[in-house]
Design a protein around this motif. Structure first.
Motif, PDB file in Angstrom:
ATOM      1  N   GLN A  80      -3.976   6.873  -3.883  1.00  0.00           N
ATOM      2  CA  GLN A  80      -3.884   7.839  -4.970  1.00  0.00           C
ATOM      3  C   GLN A  80      -5.256   8.452  -5.184  1.00  0.00           C
ATOM      4  O   GLN A  80      -6.223   7.747  -5.418  1.00  0.00           O
ATOM      5  CB  GLN A  80      -3.408   7.153  -6.258  1.00  0.00           C
ATOM      6  N   GLY A  81      -5.334   9.781  -5.115  1.00  0.00           N
ATOM      7  CA  GLY A  81      -6.627  10.442  -5.216  1.00  0.00           C
ATOM      8  C   GLY A  81      -7.546   9.970  -4.103  1.00  0.00           C
ATOM      9  O   GLY A  81      -7.191   9.994  -2.929  1.00  0.00           O
ATOM     10  N   LEU A  82      -8.732   9.504  -4.492  1.00  0.00           N
ATOM     11  CA  LEU A  82      -9.679   8.970  -3.514  1.00  0.00           C
ATOM     12  C   LEU A  82      -9.460   7.486  -3.235  1.00  0.00           C
ATOM     13  O   LEU A  82     -10.135   6.914  -2.391  1.00  0.00           O
ATOM     14  CB  LEU A  82     -11.113   9.163  -4.023  1.00  0.00           C
ATOM     15  N   ILE A  83      -8.554   6.861  -3.960  1.00  0.00           N
ATOM     16  CA  ILE A  83      -8.351   5.420  -3.838  1.00  0.00           C
ATOM     17  C   ILE A  83      -7.373   5.131  -2.701  1.00  0.00           C
ATOM     18  O   ILE A  83      -6.197   5.491  -2.773  1.00  0.00           O
ATOM     19  CB  ILE A  83      -7.791   4.814  -5.139  1.00  0.00           C
ATOM     20  N   PRO A  84      -7.827   4.459  -1.630  1.00  0.00           N
ATOM     21  CA  PRO A  84      -6.914   4.114  -0.532  1.00  0.00           C
ATOM     22  C   PRO A  84      -6.159   2.822  -0.833  1.00  0.00           C
ATOM     23  O   PRO A  84      -6.510   2.081  -1.762  1.00  0.00           O
ATOM     24  CB  PRO A  84      -7.862   3.914   0.654  1.00  0.00           C
ATOM     25  N   ALA A  85      -5.136   2.554  -0.053  1.00  0.00           N
ATOM     26  CA  ALA A  85      -4.456   1.263  -0.126  1.00  0.00           C
ATOM     27  C   ALA A  85      -5.266   0.229   0.644  1.00  0.00           C
ATOM     28  O   ALA A  85      -6.096   0.572   1.496  1.00  0.00           O
ATOM     29  CB  ALA A  85      -3.048   1.374   0.436  1.00  0.00           C
ATOM     30  N   LYS A  86      -5.033  -1.051   0.369  1.00  0.00           N
ATOM     31  CA  LYS A  86      -5.710  -2.121   1.099  1.00  0.00           C
ATOM     32  C   LYS A  86      -5.090  -2.256   2.489  1.00  0.00           C
ATOM     33  O   LYS A  86      -3.896  -2.017   2.684  1.00  0.00           O
ATOM     34  CB  LYS A  86      -5.594  -3.444   0.361  1.00  0.00           C
ATOM     35  N   ASP A  99      -4.452  -4.809   5.768  1.00  0.00           N
ATOM     36  CA  ASP A  99      -4.439  -6.180   6.252  1.00  0.00           C
ATOM     37  C   ASP A  99      -5.268  -6.233   7.534  1.00  0.00           C
ATOM     38  O   ASP A  99      -4.903  -5.624   8.544  1.00  0.00           O
ATOM     39  CB  ASP A  99      -3.002  -6.624   6.539  1.00  0.00           C
ATOM     40  N   PRO A 100      -6.418  -6.929   7.534  1.00  0.00           N
ATOM     41  CA  PRO A 100      -7.294  -6.921   8.713  1.00  0.00           C
ATOM     42  C   PRO A 100      -6.646  -7.522   9.964  1.00  0.00           C
ATOM     43  O   PRO A 100      -7.030  -7.192  11.080  1.00  0.00           O
ATOM     44  CB  PRO A 100      -8.509  -7.744   8.268  1.00  0.00           C
ATOM     45  N   SER A 101      -5.667  -8.380   9.784  1.00  0.00           N
ATOM     46  CA  SER A 101      -5.034  -9.018  10.937  1.00  0.00           C
ATOM     47  C   SER A 101      -4.017  -8.116  11.631  1.00  0.00           C
ATOM     48  O   SER A 101      -3.806  -8.217  12.840  1.00  0.00           O
ATOM     49  CB  SER A 101      -4.355 -10.320  10.511  1.00  0.00           C
ATOM     50  N   THR A 102      -3.397  -7.210  10.837  1.00  0.00           N
ATOM     51  CA  THR A 102      -2.362  -6.340  11.415  1.00  0.00           C
ATOM     52  C   THR A 102      -2.759  -4.874  11.446  1.00  0.00           C
ATOM     53  O   THR A 102      -2.162  -4.091  12.178  1.00  0.00           O
ATOM     54  CB  THR A 102      -1.054  -6.474  10.619  1.00  0.00           C
ATOM     55  N   GLY A 103      -3.766  -4.493  10.643  1.00  0.00           N
ATOM     56  CA  GLY A 103      -4.144  -3.091  10.566  1.00  0.00           C
ATOM     57  C   GLY A 103      -3.148  -2.260   9.772  1.00  0.00           C
ATOM     58  O   GLY A 103      -3.244  -1.035   9.742  1.00  0.00           O
ATOM     59  N   GLN A 104      -2.218  -2.939   9.083  1.00  0.00           N
ATOM     60  CA  GLN A 104      -1.196  -2.240   8.311  1.00  0.00           C
ATOM     61  C   GLN A 104      -1.543  -2.261   6.824  1.00  0.00           C
ATOM     62  O   GLN A 104      -2.326  -3.095   6.350  1.00  0.00           O
ATOM     63  CB  GLN A 104       0.172  -2.895   8.530  1.00  0.00           C
ATOM     64  N   VAL A 105      -0.923  -1.348   6.075  1.00  0.00           N
ATOM     65  CA  VAL A 105      -1.136  -1.281   4.636  1.00  0.00           C
ATOM     66  C   VAL A 105      -0.557  -2.525   3.972  1.00  0.00           C
ATOM     67  O   VAL A 105       0.570  -2.932   4.253  1.00  0.00           O
ATOM     68  CB  VAL A 105      -0.482  -0.012   4.051  1.00  0.00           C
ATOM     69  N   LYS A 106      -1.333  -3.148   3.072  1.00  0.00           N
ATOM     70  CA  LYS A 106      -0.853  -4.319   2.338  1.00  0.00           C
ATOM     71  C   LYS A 106       0.104  -3.877   1.236  1.00  0.00           C
ATOM     72  O   LYS A 106      -0.116  -2.861   0.576  1.00  0.00           O
ATOM     73  CB  LYS A 106      -2.020  -5.081   1.712  1.00  0.00           C
ATOM     74  N   VAL A 107       1.150  -4.658   1.019  1.00  0.00           N
ATOM     75  CA  VAL A 107       2.088  -4.371  -0.062  1.00  0.00           C
ATOM     76  C   VAL A 107       2.265  -5.626  -0.900  1.00  0.00           C
ATOM     77  O   VAL A 107       2.056  -6.742  -0.426  1.00  0.00           O
ATOM     78  CB  VAL A 107       3.464  -3.906   0.484  1.00  0.00           C
ATOM     79  N   ASP A 108       2.640  -5.429  -2.190  1.00  0.00           N
ATOM     80  CA  ASP A 108       2.901  -6.581  -3.046  1.00  0.00           C
ATOM     81  C   ASP A 108       4.326  -7.071  -2.810  1.00  0.00           C
ATOM     82  O   ASP A 108       5.033  -6.568  -1.936  1.00  0.00           O
ATOM     83  CB  ASP A 108       2.649  -6.231  -4.525  1.00  0.00           C
ATOM     84  N   LYS A 109       4.770  -8.017  -3.603  1.00  0.00           N
ATOM     85  CA  LYS A 109       6.089  -8.605  -3.358  1.00  0.00           C
ATOM     86  C   LYS A 109       7.223  -7.629  -3.652  1.00  0.00           C
ATOM     87  O   LYS A 109       8.352  -7.844  -3.242  1.00  0.00           O
ATOM     88  CB  LYS A 109       6.268  -9.879  -4.181  1.00  0.00           C
ATOM     89  N   ASP A 110       6.902  -6.533  -4.392  1.00  0.00           N
ATOM     90  CA  ASP A 110       7.905  -5.505  -4.673  1.00  0.00           C
ATOM     91  C   ASP A 110       7.891  -4.389  -3.637  1.00  0.00           C
ATOM     92  O   ASP A 110       8.605  -3.397  -3.778  1.00  0.00           O
ATOM     93  CB  ASP A 110       7.675  -4.913  -6.064  1.00  0.00           C
ATOM     94  N   GLY A 111       7.037  -4.533  -2.614  1.00  0.00           N
ATOM     95  CA  GLY A 111       6.989  -3.552  -1.546  1.00  0.00           C
ATOM     96  C   GLY A 111       6.114  -2.343  -1.820  1.00  0.00           C
ATOM     97  O   GLY A 111       6.093  -1.394  -1.039  1.00  0.00           O
ATOM     98  N   ARG A 112       5.342  -2.367  -2.914  1.00  0.00           N
ATOM     99  CA  ARG A 112       4.457  -1.242  -3.244  1.00  0.00           C
ATOM    100  C   ARG A 112       3.079  -1.456  -2.632  1.00  0.00           C
ATOM    101  O   ARG A 112       2.586  -2.593  -2.605  1.00  0.00           O
ATOM    102  CB  ARG A 112       4.332  -1.103  -4.764  1.00  0.00           C
ATOM    103  N   PRO A 113       2.437  -0.390  -2.156  1.00  0.00           N
ATOM    104  CA  PRO A 113       1.096  -0.531  -1.576  1.00  0.00           C
ATOM    105  C   PRO A 113       0.104  -1.071  -2.609  1.00  0.00           C
ATOM    106  O   PRO A 113       0.131  -0.673  -3.775  1.00  0.00           O
ATOM    107  CB  PRO A 113       0.724   0.904  -1.164  1.00  0.00           C
ATOM    108  N   GLU A 114      -0.760  -1.989  -2.171  1.00  0.00           N
ATOM    109  CA  GLU A 114      -1.821  -2.492  -3.038  1.00  0.00           C
ATOM    110  C   GLU A 114      -3.023  -1.564  -2.927  1.00  0.00           C
ATOM    111  O   GLU A 114      -3.650  -1.474  -1.868  1.00  0.00           O
ATOM    112  CB  GLU A 114      -2.227  -3.912  -2.623  1.00  0.00           C
ATOM    113  N   LEU A 115      -3.339  -0.858  -3.998  1.00  0.00           N
ATOM    114  CA  LEU A 115      -4.462   0.062  -3.964  1.00  0.00           C
ATOM    115  C   LEU A 115      -5.783  -0.707  -4.036  1.00  0.00           C
ATOM    116  O   LEU A 115      -5.900  -1.704  -4.751  1.00  0.00           O
ATOM    117  CB  LEU A 115      -4.373   1.053  -5.123  1.00  0.00           C
ATOM    118  N   ASP A 116      -6.780  -0.227  -3.301  1.00  0.00           N
ATOM    119  CA  ASP A 116      -8.082  -0.893  -3.228  1.00  0.00           C
ATOM    120  C   ASP A 116      -9.018  -0.259  -4.261  1.00  0.00           C
ATOM    121  O   ASP A 116      -9.914   0.519  -3.936  1.00  0.00           O
ATOM    122  CB  ASP A 116      -8.664  -0.754  -1.819  1.00  0.00           C
TER     123      ASP A 116
END
Length: 601
Positions: free
Chosen positions: A337-343, A345-362
């Protein structure tokens, strides 16, 4: 992002000054009192700026911007409801006990007021807290250097993997802080903190000005973001109608009273700065002097977070912000959102999501992203130096507090009593090395949180919240006993652990963020969970301390002179000019704080 000769020169000049102060003061560090308490010879205005700068570390600069992006202008409550009233209170009512008792630390005051076991419990818990807090600062700085790609070029030339940058950044920063604290002790830390305060202001003012100009000022932010982001009190009637996820009682009691008073009134990190003042009057004025600039810090550290999240996606050029060649980065920006990227996952290179499936913003990347987006080459060096300064002040504050408490309240009390002053001075220097090493380990724990302020407030809920209940009763109720204080502290800490283990925040997975025993309640946000953890800890400690004190024998009044409010002679300051009277400064600060709350209602 390429740093030019000007950028590197600004940063190099800063490091020369920082280390130079340490080397210049080394010859004055002749006794343990010089090393740990600066000889109690520092003027009030210097102590005041150090008082605020020790708290204005990377964890606050990065963390408050992250909270601004996550929770909106309601983050200002950490200042206008939390910090300022507590700073007024500690200056007017608590500094006479700390300074007048000639205690060398907060745990030592607890020994004088209560007993040895209460001092020992607080010394150990405080030592652990400072290590965690210092580790958070190290983590924030390593994230910053990695995001800004400061070491990318030299690492490529040496053929080293980019994944090592985070680790090298932590070690480099740790060595620099270690050197100037090892050399000059608390005096070095205090004068460096004054320098760092002015650098932080100089580095962030242009960032805020450019950001506000880009989004159309405060009115532009209000148009681009939901109303919950731009009102500090509106919606506080229910946890469901504000971003903090807490109702007004949880906010005022959990943050405004327990956490804030617990931090500013009992945390030796900041109290140590006031105890280094050259007189009782200077010690009492120190928090009031610090409160004046403190109330305006939200405009430097919270506003960038709001601007970062309010910036329209059409104005964001990913290539200019972060390296889109890295795996998953483009997807992280797209999901952000805006300048804030999602986190990622360093092991997969994919966007991290919470248990509800929403991206975790960094959210911790709000300030680094703002720097890269707005500062051109050349000026970027000034902004980066400001962040380096915030890191140094935060970490150095924790390290100096840690080595004092460890040496006086643990080593001298339980390991080796009666040694020479030169021996304790040597132990203090060696403890600085150990404290920095332990902080490095704590830095890796901080990687589990997407907002370091969430982790920091959780640590405070465990340590400072019950301690504040102990101090209130000990200072203002002479019937409080050592057995009551110790049992209350232990019970309060256990209550915090139980509450954290039985609750969790929305979207979080059981573990380090709570729910590790069972899940009986889910809070709307991690911050709300922290506030209520603090409330449970404080109330438990308060009640248990009273109950145990009533059934145990109190100390005679003659032993409590100078340690309890009713048995302590009040400071006589009628001879001072009006602008040097702590009460007058407190009234000015309180009025300005009320006005700010009304303006941003």
């Amino acid at each position: 992002m390429n740093l030019t000769f000007i950028d590197w020169s600004i940063m190099l000049l800063y490091f020369v000054f920082v280390l130079g102060i340490g080397f210049a003061l080394k010859r004055f560090m002749k006794t343990s009192n010089d090393f740990f308490l600066a000889g109690r010879s520092i003027p009030a205005w210097v102590c005041g700026l150090a008082f605020i700068s020790a708290n204005l570390g990377a964890q606050e600069v990065i963390g408050m911007a992250a909270s601004g992006a996550k929770y909106g202008i309601a983050t200002s409550h950490f200042y206008w409801v939390g910090a300022i009233p507590a700073m007024i209170f500690v200056g007017l009512f608590m500094m006479p006990f700390y300074y007048g008792s000639r205690a060398r630390s907060v745990p030592e005051y607890l020994r004088l007021r209560f007993d040895e076991k209460t001092r020992g419990f607080n010394a150990i818990s405080f030592a652990l807290m400072t290590v965690f807090s210092s580790g958070i600062s190290m983590y924030a700085m390593a994230r910053l250097l990695g995001t800004l790609h400061v070491f990318d070029a030299p690492f490529q030339q040496l053929g080293l993997p980019a994944s090592w940058i985070f680790h090298v950044s932590i070690l480099t920063a740790a060595i620099i802080v270690l050197l100037y604290i090892f050399l000059g002790g608390l005096t070095s830390a205090i004068y460096n903190e004054v320098l760092q305060f002015f650098l932080i202001v100089a580095g962030f003012l242009p960032l805020v000005w450019l950001g506000l100009r880009n989004v159309g000022g405060w009115e532009g932010i209000k148009q681009k973001l939901p109303a919950a982001y731009t009102h500090s009190w509106a919606g506080m009637g229910s946890p469901e109608t504000n971003l903090l996820g807490v109702e007004w009682f949880g906010l005022v009691m959990g943050l405004g009273f327990v956490l804030s008073f617990g931090y500013w009134c009992t945390d030796f990190l900041v109290v140590q700065r006031a105890m280094a003042a050259d007189s009782m009057s200077s010690a009492r004025r120190t928090p009031q002097i610090a409160a004046l600039p403190k109330m305006f810090i939200p405009f430097l550290v919270i506003l960038p977070g709001l601007i970062a999240v309010a910036l329209p996606r059409t104005d964001v050029t990913p290539a200019a912000v972060i390296d889109t060649a890295q795996p998953g980065v483009a997807a992280a920006m797209q999901a952000g959102q805006g300048l804030i990227p999602a986190k990622i996952d360093p092991s997969t290179g994919q966007v991290k999501v919470d248990k509800d499936g929403r991206p975790e913003l960094d959210y911790d990347l709000a300030i680094p992203q703002m720097l890269l987006h707005y500062f051109p080459t050349g000026i970027l060096g000034l902004g980066l130096t400001a962040l380096l300064a915030s890191f140094m002040s935060g970490m150095a504050g924790n390290v100096t507090a840690f080595n004092t408490v460890w040496t006086y309240d643990i080593y001298q009390s339980y390991i080796k009593k009666g040694a020479s002053d030169a021996h304790y001075l040597l132990v203090g220097r060696l403890t600085t090395i150990f404290g920095v090493a332990a902080s490095v380990l704590a830095a890796y724990l901080a990687t589990k949180f997407n907002n370091i302020m969430d982790m920091l407030q959780l640590v405070f809920a465990f340590v400072n919240a019950p301690l504040f209940a102990t101090f209130l009763l000990g200072m203002f109720w002479k019937r409080t006993t050592g057995h009551g204080a110790f049992t209350g502290l232990l019970s309060g800490t256990l209550a915090a652990a139980m509450h954290h283990g039985l609750t969790i925040s929305k979207g979080a997975l059981p573990g380090i963020k709570g729910g590790w025993i069972s899940i009986l309640h889910t809070y709307p946000s991690e911050m709300a969970q922290n506030f209520w953890t603090a409330i449970y800890a404080w109330v438990t400690c308060f009640l248990i301390t009273i109950l145990i004190s009533v059934v145990t024998k109190p100390r005679p009044d003659r032993e409590l002179v100078g340690l309890v409010y009713s048995l302590t002679e009040k400071p006589q300051e009628g001879h001072l000019p009006w602008h040097k009277k702590p009460a007058v400064l407190a009234i000015v600060v309180a009025v300005l704080t009320v006005l700010l709350n009304i303006i941003f209602w």
